[in-house]
Motif scaffolding. Structure first.
Motif, short mmCIF file in Angstrom:
data_model
loop_
_atom_site.label_atom_id
_atom_site.label_comp_id
_atom_site.label_asym_id
_atom_site.label_seq_id
_atom_site.Cartn_x
_atom_site.Cartn_y
_atom_site.Cartn_z
N MET A 1 0.84 -1.19 0.00
CA MET A 1 0.00 0.00 0.00
C MET A 1 0.88 1.25 0.00
N LEU A 2 0.29 2.36 -0.39
CA LEU A 2 1.02 3.62 -0.41
C LEU A 2 1.17 4.15 1.01
N VAL A 3 2.41 4.42 1.42
CA VAL A 3 2.65 4.95 2.76
C VAL A 3 3.12 6.39 2.73
N ALA A 4 3.60 6.86 1.60
CA ALA A 4 4.06 8.26 1.51
C ALA A 4 4.23 8.64 0.05
N ALA A 5 4.15 9.94 -0.22
CA ALA A 5 4.37 10.45 -1.57
C ALA A 5 4.98 11.84 -1.48
N ALA A 6 5.80 12.17 -2.44
CA ALA A 6 6.32 13.53 -2.60
C ALA A 6 5.99 13.98 -4.01
N VAL A 7 5.49 15.17 -4.13
CA VAL A 7 5.20 15.78 -5.43
C VAL A 7 6.22 16.89 -5.66
N CYS A 8 6.94 16.82 -6.76
CA CYS A 8 7.97 17.81 -7.07
C CYS A 8 7.84 18.26 -8.52
N PRO A 9 8.27 19.49 -8.82
CA PRO A 9 8.31 19.93 -10.22
C PRO A 9 9.49 19.28 -10.93
N CYS A 10 9.48 19.30 -12.25
CA CYS A 10 10.55 18.60 -12.96
C CYS A 10 11.19 19.41 -14.09
N PRO A 11 11.33 20.74 -13.94
CA PRO A 11 12.03 21.48 -14.99
C PRO A 11 13.52 21.17 -14.93
N PRO A 12 14.19 21.03 -16.05
CA PRO A 12 15.64 20.85 -16.02
C PRO A 12 16.35 21.98 -15.27
N LEU A 13 15.72 23.18 -15.22
CA LEU A 13 16.32 24.30 -14.51
C LEU A 13 16.45 24.05 -13.01
N LEU A 14 15.78 23.01 -12.51
CA LEU A 14 15.95 22.67 -11.10
C LEU A 14 17.39 22.22 -10.83
N VAL A 15 18.06 21.74 -11.86
CA VAL A 15 19.46 21.31 -11.75
C VAL A 15 20.35 22.55 -11.90
N PRO A 16 21.12 22.92 -10.89
CA PRO A 16 21.89 24.17 -10.95
C PRO A 16 22.81 24.27 -12.15
N GLU A 17 23.41 23.16 -12.55
CA GLU A 17 24.31 23.21 -13.70
C GLU A 17 23.58 23.62 -14.97
N VAL A 18 22.32 23.23 -15.09
CA VAL A 18 21.52 23.61 -16.25
C VAL A 18 21.09 25.08 -16.13
N ALA A 19 20.67 25.47 -14.93
CA ALA A 19 20.19 26.84 -14.71
C ALA A 19 21.31 27.86 -14.80
N ALA A 20 22.54 27.44 -14.49
CA ALA A 20 23.72 28.32 -14.53
C ALA A 20 23.47 29.58 -13.70
N GLY A 21 23.56 30.75 -14.29
CA GLY A 21 23.45 31.99 -13.54
C GLY A 21 22.10 32.22 -12.89
N PRO B 1 13.57 9.52 -19.40
CA PRO B 1 13.02 10.78 -19.89
C PRO B 1 13.40 11.90 -18.93
N THR B 2 13.28 13.13 -19.38
CA THR B 2 13.75 14.26 -18.59
C THR B 2 13.10 14.32 -17.21
N SER B 3 11.80 14.07 -17.12
CA SER B 3 11.12 14.15 -15.82
C SER B 3 11.74 13.18 -14.82
N LEU B 4 12.04 11.97 -15.25
CA LEU B 4 12.63 10.98 -14.36
C LEU B 4 14.11 11.28 -14.10
N ALA B 5 14.79 11.88 -15.07
CA ALA B 5 16.18 12.28 -14.85
C ALA B 5 16.27 13.34 -13.76
N VAL B 6 15.32 14.28 -13.76
CA VAL B 6 15.29 15.29 -12.69
C VAL B 6 15.02 14.61 -11.35
N GLY B 7 14.10 13.63 -11.34
CA GLY B 7 13.86 12.88 -10.11
C GLY B 7 15.09 12.15 -9.65
N ALA B 8 15.80 11.54 -10.58
CA ALA B 8 17.04 10.83 -10.24
C ALA B 8 18.07 11.80 -9.67
N TRP B 9 18.15 13.01 -10.26
CA TRP B 9 19.08 14.01 -9.74
C TRP B 9 18.72 14.40 -8.30
#
Length: 237
Positions: A1-21, A94-102
């Protein structure tokens, strides 16, 4: 059964190296995501499933150790969905899961095995509910990391330009996520969600299906619309 969940956004810009400045602009969102993953770890799940939208050739399950990359966004950065396994999976996340992995790598996740699931953004609500129920039955204690953005039409400079319906839509989703309101999420209409470019609709409805009989409590950790796109972070536990 489901015991917990987290909802997060998945823009690549969440990764600082992608967002840069521009990276500091999403510091608060990153911090909220880290807090959300802490809630997942505290639930002591037997299995964590990361769910996000994917292209037609990226649909389906991804095993632990599946690779992801942000090279397509101009940075030399690779990730994996949890610890490397043998044989090493080859199909790229896919990008959404890559952001999750990050996010999971960033917080040092080592609390349970991880799997990924790429779904179509147009997946019908009833099929979303069925998928959620299937995921909740995968183990005795299942946690979900649900990756998805709200509307991309919050401002004139947003990717989809301004739509006056976007802010009220996002506000209702934020309320539903913060209240763990399963019925409200299941009632989201795919049509307006698609028009508002809310890519999180199907992942949120999968969460609703998984949580049908879990009696979880919700908490909204972050709500903002930098770049004209609605980003939400919430936990259910």
């Amino acid at each position: 059964m489901l015991v917990a969940a987290a909802v997060c956004p998945c823009p690549p810009l969440l990764v600082p190296e992608v967002a840069a400045g521009a990276a500091p602009e999403l510091d608060a969102a990153r911090a909220a995501c880290s807090d959300a993953l802490g809630v997942l770890a505290a639930a002591r799940p037997d299995l964590l499933v990361v769910v996000g939208t994917a292209g037609q050739d990226e649909l389906g399950p991804y095993p632990q150790g599946a690779p992801g990359t942000f090279r397509g966004f101009g940075v030399d950065l690779d990730v994996r969905l949890g610890a490397t396994t043998h044989p090493v999976p080859e199909r790229e996340l896919p990008t959404s899961l890559a952001v999750g992995a990050w996010l999971l790598e960033r917080t040092g996740w080592a609390d349970a095995p991880i799997e990924g699931l790429g779904i179509a953004e147009i997946l019908e609500p009833e099929r979303c509910a069925e998928t959620g129920r299937e995921l909740a039955g995968r183990a005795g204690r299942v946690a979900l990391l649900v990756m998805g953005d709200a509307s991309a039409r919050r401002t004139l400079k947003a990717p989809g330009y301004l739509d006056e319906r976007a802010a009220p839509f996002d506000a209702e989703v934020a309320r539903a996520l913060g209240a763990a309101d399963v019925a409200a999420l299941r009632a989201l209409d795919p049509g307006p969600a698609r028009e508002l470019k809310a890519a999180g609709r199907a992942p949120w409805q999968i969460l609703a299906g998984a949580a049908e009989h879990a009696n979880l409590t919700g908490s909204l950790l972050y709500e903002d619309a930098p770049y004209g796109v609605g980003y939400l972070v919430a936990t259910w536990s």
